[in-house]
Each structure stands twice: as structure tokens, then as C-alpha cells.
Scaffold this motif. Structure first.
Motif, PDB file in Angstrom:
ATOM      1  N   ASP A 556       0.990  -1.378   0.032  1.00 12.75           N
ATOM      2  CA  ASP A 556       0.094  -0.069  -0.061  1.00 12.75           C
ATOM      3  C   ASP A 556       0.843   1.263   0.136  1.00 12.75           C
ATOM      4  N   ALA A 557       0.685   2.077  -1.154  1.00 16.02           N
ATOM      5  CA  ALA A 557       1.395   3.341  -1.008  1.00 16.02           C
ATOM      6  C   ALA A 557       0.924   4.411  -0.209  1.00 16.02           C
ATOM      7  N   THR A 558       1.350   5.303   0.239  1.00 21.26           N
ATOM      8  CA  THR A 558       0.945   6.299   1.010  1.00 21.26           C
ATOM      9  C   THR A 558       0.891   7.746   0.085  1.00 21.26           C
ATOM     10  N   GLN A 559      -0.035   8.675   0.655  1.00 21.15           N
ATOM     11  CA  GLN A 559      -0.152  10.002  -0.155  1.00 21.15           C
ATOM     12  C   GLN A 559       1.093  10.657  -0.124  1.00 21.15           C
ATOM     13  N   ASP A 560       1.934  10.676   0.490  1.00 22.36           N
ATOM     14  CA  ASP A 560       3.201  11.195   0.369  1.00 22.36           C
ATOM     15  C   ASP A 560       4.305  10.569  -0.706  1.00 22.36           C
ATOM     16  N   GLN A 561       4.047   9.161  -1.010  1.00 24.72           N
ATOM     17  CA  GLN A 561       4.607   8.492  -1.783  1.00 24.72           C
ATOM     18  C   GLN A 561       3.925   8.844  -3.491  1.00 24.72           C
ATOM     19  N   THR A 562       2.794   9.514  -3.580  1.00 26.57           N
ATOM     20  CA  THR A 562       2.074   9.739  -4.605  1.00 26.57           C
ATOM     21  C   THR A 562       2.193  11.144  -5.237  1.00 26.57           C
ATOM     22  N   ASP A 563       2.554  11.283  -6.205  1.00 21.86           N
ATOM     23  CA  ASP A 563       2.821  12.714  -7.066  1.00 21.86           C
ATOM     24  C   ASP A 563       1.340  12.954  -7.481  1.00 21.86           C
ATOM     25  N   VAL A 564       0.639  13.767  -7.097  1.00 19.42           N
ATOM     26  CA  VAL A 564      -0.759  13.852  -7.341  1.00 19.42           C
ATOM     27  C   VAL A 564      -0.597  14.433  -8.906  1.00 19.42           C
ATOM     28  N   GLU A 565       0.349  15.276  -9.253  1.00 21.83           N
ATOM     29  CA  GLU A 565       0.143  15.990 -10.476  1.00 21.83           C
ATOM     30  C   GLU A 565       0.352  14.963 -11.721  1.00 21.83           C
ATOM     31  N   SER A 566       1.345  14.263 -11.387  1.00 23.04           N
ATOM     32  CA  SER A 566       1.877  13.094 -12.395  1.00 23.04           C
ATOM     33  C   SER A 566       0.703  12.363 -12.446  1.00 23.04           C
ATOM     34  N   PHE A 567      -0.025  11.905 -11.430  1.00 25.06           N
ATOM     35  CA  PHE A 567      -1.018  10.930 -11.573  1.00 25.06           C
ATOM     36  C   PHE A 567      -2.231  11.381 -12.367  1.00 25.06           C
ATOM     37  N   ASP A 568      -2.478  12.716 -12.188  1.00 26.49           N
ATOM     38  CA  ASP A 568      -3.310  13.326 -12.968  1.00 26.49           C
ATOM     39  C   ASP A 568      -3.447  12.936 -14.289  1.00 26.49           C
ATOM     40  N   TRP A 569      -2.337  12.662 -14.991  1.00 24.23           N
ATOM     41  CA  TRP A 569      -2.430  12.328 -16.479  1.00 24.23           C
ATOM     42  C   TRP A 569      -2.883  10.917 -16.827  1.00 24.23           C
ATOM     43  N   LEU A 570      -2.976  10.336 -15.722  1.00 23.27           N
ATOM     44  CA  LEU A 570      -3.513   8.913 -15.843  1.00 23.27           C
ATOM     45  C   LEU A 570      -5.343   8.869 -16.043  1.00 23.27           C
ATOM     46  N   GLU A 571      -5.830  10.084 -15.666  1.00 24.10           N
ATOM     47  CA  GLU A 571      -7.066  10.118 -15.538  1.00 24.10           C
ATOM     48  C   GLU A 571      -7.822   9.876 -16.998  1.00 24.10           C
ATOM     49  N   PRO A 572      -8.646   8.848 -17.280  1.00 16.07           N
ATOM     50  CA  PRO A 572      -9.353   8.556 -18.442  1.00 16.07           C
ATOM     51  C   PRO A 572     -10.109   9.474 -18.915  1.00 16.07           C
ATOM     52  N   GLU A 573     -10.122   9.983 -19.977  1.00 11.76           N
ATOM     53  CA  GLU A 573     -11.193  10.852 -20.550  1.00 11.76           C
ATOM     54  C   GLU A 573     -12.436  10.165 -20.952  1.00 11.76           C
ATOM     55  N   ALA A 574     -12.227   8.980 -21.236  1.00  7.94           N
ATOM     56  CA  ALA A 574     -13.229   7.892 -21.425  1.00  7.94           C
ATOM     57  C   ALA A 574     -12.855   6.486 -21.273  1.00  7.94           C
ATOM     58  N   ASP A 575     -13.649   5.610 -20.953  1.00  7.33           N
ATOM     59  CA  ASP A 575     -13.202   4.122 -20.651  1.00  7.33           C
ATOM     60  C   ASP A 575     -14.578   3.366 -20.951  1.00  7.33           C
ATOM     61  N   ALA A 576     -14.612   2.820 -22.134  1.00  6.17           N
ATOM     62  CA  ALA A 576     -15.358   1.919 -22.713  1.00  6.17           C
ATOM     63  C   ALA A 576     -15.832   0.665 -22.021  1.00  6.17           C
ATOM     64  N   PHE A 577     -14.725   0.395 -21.243  1.00  2.00           N
ATOM     65  CA  PHE A 577     -14.989  -0.778 -20.190  1.00  2.00           C
ATOM     66  C   PHE A 577     -15.966  -0.566 -19.312  1.00  2.00           C
ATOM     67  N   ARG A 578     -15.973   0.670 -18.728  1.00  2.00           N
ATOM     68  CA  ARG A 578     -17.078   1.149 -18.006  1.00  2.00           C
ATOM     69  C   ARG A 578     -18.279   1.819 -18.667  1.00  2.00           C
ATOM     70  N   ASN A 579     -18.306   1.854 -19.814  1.00  2.00           N
ATOM     71  CA  ASN A 579     -19.149   2.856 -20.705  1.00  2.00           C
ATOM     72  C   ASN A 579     -19.337   3.951 -20.253  1.00  2.00           C
ATOM     73  N   TYR A 580     -18.197   4.918 -19.973  1.00  2.00           N
ATOM     74  CA  TYR A 580     -17.885   6.122 -19.487  1.00  2.00           C
ATOM     75  C   TYR A 580     -17.200   7.026 -20.440  1.00  2.00           C
ATOM     76  N   VAL A 581     -17.999   8.363 -20.633  1.00  2.00           N
ATOM     77  CA  VAL A 581     -17.383   9.330 -21.406  1.00  2.00           C
ATOM     78  C   VAL A 581     -17.295  10.455 -20.816  1.00  2.00           C
ATOM     79  N   GLY A 582     -16.309  11.096 -20.482  1.00  2.00           N
ATOM     80  CA  GLY A 582     -16.438  12.277 -19.820  1.00  2.00           C
ATOM     81  C   GLY A 582     -16.913  13.577 -20.257  1.00  2.00           C
ATOM     82  N   LYS A 583     -16.948  14.698 -19.703  1.00  2.00           N
ATOM     83  CA  LYS A 583     -17.574  15.959 -20.277  1.00  2.00           C
ATOM     84  C   LYS A 583     -16.875  16.478 -21.244  1.00  2.00           C
ATOM     85  N   LYS A 584     -15.481  16.419 -21.571  1.00  2.57           N
ATOM     86  CA  LYS A 584     -14.825  16.873 -22.570  1.00  2.57           C
ATOM     87  C   LYS A 584     -14.991  16.251 -23.750  1.00  2.57           C
TER      88      LYS A 584
END
Length: 731
Positions: A556-584
Motif C-alpha cells: 500500500d502506497a501512502t499519499q506522500d509517495q504519490t505525485d498527484v500532478e503526475s497521476f492526474d495524467w492517468l485519468e481517462p477521458e473515456a473508459d469503454a470498459f465502464r461505458n464512461y465518456v467524460g464531459k470533455k
């Protein structure tokens, strides 16, 4: 192709839309006469070493010290067919390594040095990689000597490290483990422009819009560049604001902050020179457009000297940045900050800046004759380290604290050349730094739970009241962040419970928090990361999947071990596996985004297909929307998605002009039967996807469907388990 500007003539155009919009131009577009080897690889990349070849094992058998000694000797072994500037190839190999690694971008993790892509088109023929074909050929005798114990990908970076060390520069370490590929990675989108970098093409940042306006995952400012146009935006040397903006944004998209930009630029330009002392129009085609007799060499000059040594032309810019170009020194900042500069043009016609009234002792030796003194120079990009207020502060600090500069450069270089390698567990060799760095996404070592603990926690989860849908969605949200491009993300670390992932809309924060809180109360000594994946196992078994394997030991990682700005890039704009499309609004079709995400997960067509079908009937849709939930047995692992999609009773129609959502009516009664998205209907409309879907829709297909779903599910859940697959190399 114009040798200086890189502008293409006669470049074939192709149609709009389709996968070409996702993948951009192909090598065939740029070089129509190129031999189409891919006709022999219809089922994916070829590997002459065979599927059983273990590069990590081969690397561990390498005589590492002997290899470094040979590389050190190479640095000063100047060859007449491509003589070394100042008698030292070090700067040349630094540029080669930098440009191998510098294509990395954080948005999708693609690019970078991880697979030796600089050997193949289009990268081997980018204008910004001019003459690096010679650097790779200089390395060939060493590669031939050490064979499969060292990959080209590792050799590029190690050569850069040895180059820095051989000239007295600082080093933070080296990690091996980059396995070669043997053909271009065709899923990388390099852009849609029909021209290479030149002064007539707009940069990818629209100055009238926000600074993050670069298209999609791209990072470089123009087609064919690693970073920015060193002469200025669109070649304009007077656009200081635009130059600083371009540098800041493109480096940010390559995971570098302002301090790292200054350290890398100054450190890299402490060494070597740029080349523009000749007529650029005399250069021949890039390697991908060359003839057979050139044997893979490009940019062959028809100049009387052959365009080597004194008359080499690469970028068109001419000159060294410092008066000591073959050794580490403090001179870069001194020369940049102490002199005023005037705009001049190189012999090849490039814009550059020259010190006014430069002292002779501050001039550089000529690369081909040390007895001759020539003025140093700076590019428009270099000048921003002096002219931009924020860059200037950092430059002044480094100028007065050389030890801080050395440390910053060594760390930034290590990050540049290792950013795409993923977890530290994948690093091999005797020079791997002991320090854990935040950009390596560190995860504390986990403890494998006993069989008794697993059974006990499984029972608690089964009795918790959490639904199949909730457990499946949580496990998928945790594991499906993994991307094979740079080996980031995944279930190990349980970062789905930390910012920023816990707040992503795609993860349904309220539902996610409820599941995480419940699992934390049930897991005992088991890691949360294991409990999340085990929750998925419980859900699948409850849904009728049979026995689902589970391998614990995640940390288990901690919040201090997590670069929030860097992980922001991993957020999907769409994920067909969950039938999700974001607002963009997406630049490409929903089903194309589905293929891109499946590619990053390392999935095959059947794996993607079976996962989509299973997740739909298990109720994994974002927000519990009913689209694609083609079943009356919700929460059960059945092949109903495929049976009902391919059934001939449905007539589909778009609900509005966006053509994102559809409704089906019964052919006989006219009543509504199902609702769907593009990501659902493509499995019936696309002939290749339909061929796979038909296998699972057949009367004898359900058991195969269940087996294949569990196998594909486990692949995603364990995609990031490098703590297991590399364990034997770190004993």
C-alpha cells in the motif's frame, strides 16, 4: 525533403476520421517507397530472439564493467568516416541518449527510450534526429561484441551516461532492463501534420488559447521535434514569451518542471556543439528515404568534404555553447549571464545568438582544429534561461551554487533517461540508485497473505453486503490504470484510495469511498491493494465464474509517495470498459478511445472483447447506466451481452445527432428492448470484432466466455506485479 527546414514535398494525404485520426500518419505516408515489412507480421510484432528469451536474465550475465570500459575507450576513438568533434564523441552520444529518451510524454506514457525506437522510422528520420544514425553505427561494434546481453535500448542510455562521466560530469546512476522491439511501435500517435518542422508551420500551442492547448497526448511543439524549435516559435528569434511558453509546456508534458528544464538545458549544453557550417541544401534524404547503397545512412552530403568534420550540417545552428565543450565546467551560466548577445545567422542560415565583444579566452576551440578560436553561441531557447523571470532565478542560483547544479543535472538526466521504465523493481544492474524517487511511483513491499487469511477475508467480503457491481467496479478502477507504455498505474499500491484517483469522476467517488471504507474494516493484516483485488475475486465467483485465482503480496502506497500532478495524467477521458465518456468532447470516436485504452492495457482483440461483454452483464457501467447491459440476469457472468447484441430482433437508431447513444426496438412489436453506446454497438458493426463476438454468442460459447473472461481479468489485475516477475533478479 529540405535538409534545413525538413519540409516535405509530395507527401501523400489520407482521409479524415477512422483510426488514422488516432494514429496519425504512417511511415508509408512519409516515405512511399519504403519496404513494407509489416506484411509478414499480421498478428503483431516479430521477435527474432523468440518468445522465451529473457532479457533480464541475459543482462544479469553481462560483464558490465568491461562494457563500460569499452564505451569509455570509444569516446576518444575518432573514426575518419565520422570524426569526433574535439576528438571526443561524448557530446554526440549525450544527444543520442537524450533524443532516445526525450520522446516520452506523460499523457499516455508512450515514446521514450524503453524499447530502442530510435532505430526505426519515423524517429530515425526526424529532422531533430539528424545524423544520429552515425552515432548508432559507432556503437555497432560494441553491440556486436556483447550481443544479446545488452539491448540497443539500454546501450543508447548507458552510452550517454558514460559520455557524461568521461567528460567529468556528474552521474546519479543507471538502471538496465529495457528490452528491444524489432519494428516501429505503430500505436504511437506522433501528430497529423503533413509537414515536418519548418518556419511555415504553426506550433501546436495556439497563442490565442490556453497554454495546454497541444493536441491530445502530444508533447513536442512541431512534427519532427523532440521538444521545441531552438530558433524560436516558428523560427522567430524575437518571440521570447512564446519561446519560454513553448519550453515550459512541452517539458511539462514530458514530466519536467522549471528547475529540471534549466538543469537539463544548461547541463546538456555544457558539452559539445551544434552543426551548421555548410550548405544545408546539399544534404540528401533522411535514412527512411535513402537508397540501398547508403545502407541506412541518411543526410548524406554532396559537399566536397562529404559534409563531415568542419562542414557538418545537422540543425543548421553552428557553434559550441561554452569555451570548454569537451568537459564538465561552470562556464555555461557564466557565458550566458555575463555577456550581452546579438542575433546572427549561421553559415547554414539558422538564427542564433552570439556574445558581443567576446574575450578570446571565452571563445571555443574549433571542433576540427583546437588552434583556431571561434565565438560561442546560444540558441533562442538558451536565451530564455536568462530572459524568462522564473528560469532566470533558477539560473542565477545554479550559477552561484555549482554543487546544487551538478546534483540537479544528475537527477534530471536520470529522470529523463529512466522515466518510462516504470517501478524500480524493473531496474537491473550494479548502478541502480538506492534512493527511491517520487516519480518512480514507489510502493512499499507487501507481505503475501496466508491461505487461511485469504479465505477469512474472502468470507468477510462475501458477507459484507457489498454488491457484485461495487466490488467489480472498485477492482477494475484500481487495476485498469496500468499502462504498458511506461508501466505506471495498476492495483499495486492501492492508489485508487488516494488523491487524485479517489476523486476521479470515472471512479464514482461516493461509491468508491464506501467500498474502500468497508474493505479497510475487513482486511485485517492484508494490504488494501490485495483486499481490493480479492473483492473482485469474490464478486466473480459469486457471479458464477467458478474458481478465480488470486496472488497476494501487494503493498500500500501512502499519499506522500504519490505525485498527484503526475497521476492526474492517468485519468481517462473515456473508459469503454465502464461505458464512461467524460464531459470533455473527444477528438476521436469513442470506439477509437476504447482501442487505445485496450492497447495501453496490453490486451488482444479477444481479451478486450470478452472483458467488455463480461463487465457489461456484471453491472460495471459508470453510474449504473443501463446502456449495453443486455441481460435479464444482472450480476451474473453470462454471455448475454453477445447473444442479445447479435440477435436479429433488434433495430437500432441513434437517440440524437451526436450518435453517441442508441436505442433498440423489437422488429415485430416495435417496443424498446435495449439501450447502447457506440462502444457497445461496435462489436456488432465492425466485422473483425463481430467475428470474435460471435464465438462468445454461440450456444457452446458461454463456458469458453467465462474461462476467457477470468483469464483476461487476471491479466489486468496482475499487469503491474513486477515485484513477482523481477524478484529473482534482486536477491
Amino acid at each position: 525533403m529540405d535538409a534545413k527546414t525538413g519540409e516535405m514535398s509530395g507527401c501523400p494525404m489520407h482521409g479524415e476520421g477512422g483510426l488514422r485520426a488516432l494514429l496519425g500518419r504512417t511511415n508509408k505516408d512519409w516515405w512511399p517507397d519504403m519496404l513494407a515489412i509489416d506484411i509478414l507480421t499480421p498478428n503483431g510484432a516479430s521477435n527474432p530472439l523468440g518468445e522465451d528469451f529473457d532479457y533480464a536474465e541475459a543482462f544479469n550475465a553481462l560483464d558490465y564493467n568491461a562494457l563500460k570500459a569499452d564505451l569509455t575507450a570509444l569516446m576518444t576513438d575518432s573514426q575518419p568516416w565520422w570524426p569526433a568533434d574535439y576528438g571526443h564523441y561524448g557530446p554526440f552520444f549525450i544527444r543520442m541518449a537524450w533524443h532516445a529518451a526525450g520522446t516520452y510524454r506523460t499523457a499516455d506514457g508512450r515514446g521514450g527510450a524503453n524499447s530502442g525506437q530510435q532505430r526505426f522510422a519515423p524517429l530515425d528520420s526526424w529532422p531533430d534526429n539528424g545524423n544520429l544514425d552515425k552515432a548508432r553505427r559507432l556503437l555497432w561494434p560494441i553491440k556486436a561484441k556483447y550481443g544479446n546481453n545488452i539491448s540497443w535500448a539500454d546501450l543508447f542510455i548507458l552510452a550517454g551516461n558514460v559520455a557524461i562521466e568521461s567528460m567529468g560530469g556528474p552521474s546519479f546512476g543507471f538502471g538496465g532492463g529495457r528490452a528491444d522491439v524489432f519494428e516501429p511501435e505503430r500505436d504511437i500517435y506522433w501528430g497529423s501534420e503533413d509537414k515536418w518542422v519548418n518556419q511555415g508551420v504553426q506550433t501546436r500551442i495556439d497563442p490565442t488559447k490556453e497554454m495546454n492547448d497541444i493536441e491530445g497526448p502530444l508533447a513536442a511543439i512541431q512534427m519532427g521535434l523532440i521538444y521545441v524549435n531552438p530558433e524560436g516559435p516558428q523560427g522567430n528569434p524575437h518571440d521570447d514569451a512564446g519561446m519560454a511558453r513553448d519550453m515550459r509546456e512541452t517539458f511539462r508534458r514530458m514530466a519536467m518542471n522549471d528547475e529540471e528544464v534549466v538543469a537539463l538545458t544548461a547541463g546538456g549544453h555544457t558539452f559539445g556543439k551544434a552543426h551548421g557550417n555548410g550548405d544545408a541544401s546539399l544534404l540528401g534524404a533522411a535514412p527512411a528515404g535513402g537508397d540501398l547503397a547508403a545502407q541506412g545512412f541518411g543526410w548524406v552530403s554532396t559537399h566536397e568534404s562529404g559534409g563531415i568534420g568542419e562542414h557538418t550540417v545537422t540543425s543548421g545552428i553552428e557553434g559550441a555553447w561554452t569555451n570548454t565543450p569537451d568537459k564538465w565546467s561552470e562556464n555555461y551560466f557564466r557565458l550566458l549571464l555575463d555577456y550581452d548577445y546579438e542575433l546572427v545567422q549561421s553559415p547554414a542560415g539558422a538564427n542564433q545568438w552570439q556574445p558581443i565583444n567576446q574575450k578570446e579566452e571565452d571563445m571555443a576551440p574549433a571542433a576540427w582544429d583546437p588552434s583556431i578560436k571561434v565565438p560561442t553561441m546560444m540558441t533562442t531557447a538558451d536565451m530564455q534561461l536568462k530572459r524568462d523571470p522564473e528560469y532566470r532565478k533558477i539560473s542565477e542560483r545554479f550559477r552561484h551554487d555549482h554543487e546544487a547544479f551538478k546534483d540537479a543535472f544528475a537527477r534530471a538526466w536520470f529522470k529523463l533517461t529512466h522515466r518510462d521504465m516504470g517501478p524500480k523493481a524493473r531496474y537491473l544492474g550494479p548502478e541502480v540508485p538506492a534512493e527511491d524517487l517520487i516519480w518512480q511511483d514507489p510502493v512499499p513491499a507487501g507481505t503475501k497473505p496466508s491461505d487461511a487469511d485469504v479465505a477469512a477475508v474472502k468470507q468477510k467480503i462475501a458477507d459484507s453486503g457489498l454488491t457484485v457491481s461495487q466490488l467489480v467496479k472498485t477492482a477494475w478502477a484500481s487495476a485498469s490504470t496500468y499502462r504498458k507504455s511506461d508501466h505506471r498505474g495498476g492495483a499495486n499500491g492501492a492508489r485508487v484510495a488516494l488523491a487524485p484517483q479517489k476523486d476521479w469522476d470515472v471512479n464514482e467517488p461516493a461509491m468508491l469511498a464506501k467500498v474502500i471504507d468497508t474493505l479497510n474494516g475487513l482486511r485485517g493484516s492484508m494490504s488494501l491493494a490485495d483486499a481490493i483485488v480479492l473483492g473482485g475475486v469474490v464478486a466473480l465467483e459469486k457471479a458464477g465464474a467458478g474458481n478465480v485465482p488470486f496472488t497476494g503480496g501487494r503493498g500500500d502506497a501512502t499519499q506522500d509517495q504519490t505525485d498527484v500532478e503526475s497521476f492526474d495524467w492517468l485519468e481517462p477521458e473515456a473508459d469503454a470498459f465502464r461505458n464512461y465518456v467524460g464531459k470533455k468532447k473527444l477528438a476521436v470516436k469513442t470506439e477509437e478511445m476504447m482501442l487505445d485504452r485496450a492497447s495501453l492495457l496490453g490486451l488482444s482483440v479477444p481479451e478486450m472483447t470478452v472483458l467488455i461483454g463480461g463487465l457489461r452483464v456484471l453491472g460495471a457501467n459508470h453510474g449504473d447506466r443501463g446502456h449495453g447491459h443486455f441481460t435479464k440476469r444482472s450480476g451474473q457472468l453470462t454471455n448475454d451481452f453477445f447473444v442479445n447484441l447479435l440477435g436479429m430482433t433488434n433495430v437500432w437508431k441513434a437517440t440524437d445527432d451526436t450518435e453517441e447513444e442508441y436505442v433498440a426496438t423489437d422488429r415485430k412489436s416495435g417496443g424498446e428492448t435495449w439501450r447502447a453506446t457506440r462502444a457497445d454497438l461496435v462489436f456488432g458493426s465492425n466485422s473483425e470484432l463481430r467475428a470474435v463476438a460471435e464465438i462468445y454468442a454461440q450456444k457452446d460459447g458461454e463456458e469458453k466466455f467465462k474461462r476467457d473472461f477470468v483469464k483476461a481479468w487476471n491479466k489486468v489485475m496482475n499487469a503491474d506485479r513486477f515485484d513477482l516477475s523481477y524478484a529473482k533478479y534482486h536477491r
